[in-house]
Scaffold this active site. Sequence first.
Site, mmCIF file in Angstrom:
data_model
loop_
_atom_site.group_PDB
_atom_site.id
_atom_site.type_symbol
_atom_site.label_atom_id
_atom_site.label_comp_id
_atom_site.label_asym_id
_atom_site.label_seq_id
_atom_site.Cartn_x
_atom_site.Cartn_y
_atom_site.Cartn_z
ATOM 1 N N VAL A 48 123.923 122.977 57.703
ATOM 2 C CA VAL A 48 124.704 122.862 58.925
ATOM 3 C C VAL A 48 126.151 122.487 58.609
ATOM 4 O O VAL A 48 127.086 122.976 59.252
ATOM 5 C CB VAL A 48 124.058 121.853 59.887
ATOM 6 C CG1 VAL A 48 124.884 121.709 61.152
ATOM 7 C CG2 VAL A 48 122.637 122.277 60.232
ATOM 8 N N CYS A 49 126.344 121.651 57.588
ATOM 9 C CA CYS A 49 127.704 121.236 57.196
ATOM 10 C C CYS A 49 128.579 122.438 56.858
ATOM 11 O O CYS A 49 129.788 122.433 57.113
ATOM 12 C CB CYS A 49 127.654 120.285 56.001
ATOM 13 S SG CYS A 49 126.682 118.796 56.288
ATOM 14 N N SER A 50 127.955 123.465 56.292
ATOM 15 C CA SER A 50 128.709 124.649 55.899
ATOM 16 C C SER A 50 129.206 125.451 57.094
ATOM 17 O O SER A 50 130.085 126.310 56.941
ATOM 18 C CB SER A 50 127.841 125.549 55.010
ATOM 19 O OG SER A 50 127.511 124.880 53.818
#
Length: 199
Positions: free
Chosen positions: A45-47
Amino acid sequence: MIGAKAPDFTADACMPDNTFKSISLSDFKGKPVVLYFYPADFTFVCSSEVPGYSKLNAEFEKAGAQLIGISKDTVHVHKAWKNASSELGGLSGFDINHPIIGDHEGKVSEAYDVIMNGDLDRLPCRAVFLIDKDGIVMGEHRNAAPLGRNTSEALRMLQALQEHEQTGKVIPADWTPGGDTMDATTESVDEYLKKLRAK
């Protein structure tokens, strides 16, 4: 933390040009700061979130605000993530145009009380703090690691804060720039709700 002074910090950051620099929250005194935490580089999700915030940075800058990201990775891992291909889980090809702090000792994350609990990894949650030009926390939002944020909400909240500061009005739910605001009076609420019902 709402209404309190945002904890100051000094930490190393990976800058937009991939150099490393020590920065402090106090460096940005006199301008609003949008400070967002995320769990870790080279994750999932961070990406999606870090490029999302970067895409909005021109609007943050236009509003006179400083955007800062932070995770518990080192600045060297930040640099590697920014330069790795998407096949390797990296962000190469995206303009990551704001500082990303390497909070590898977790001191800033602890100061902002964003470390996840229970069965979740002991990493920062997806927290974002809106800090006004006087260093006061005026907004915050937190999600667990699997739940990605609406990155544009941070920009909307900054715009709402600035509308309030400039006009003294209070800002209703789902407001966007140019929308109706309210005075902090019963009469103004009545007028606003009548308009809302008529829509």
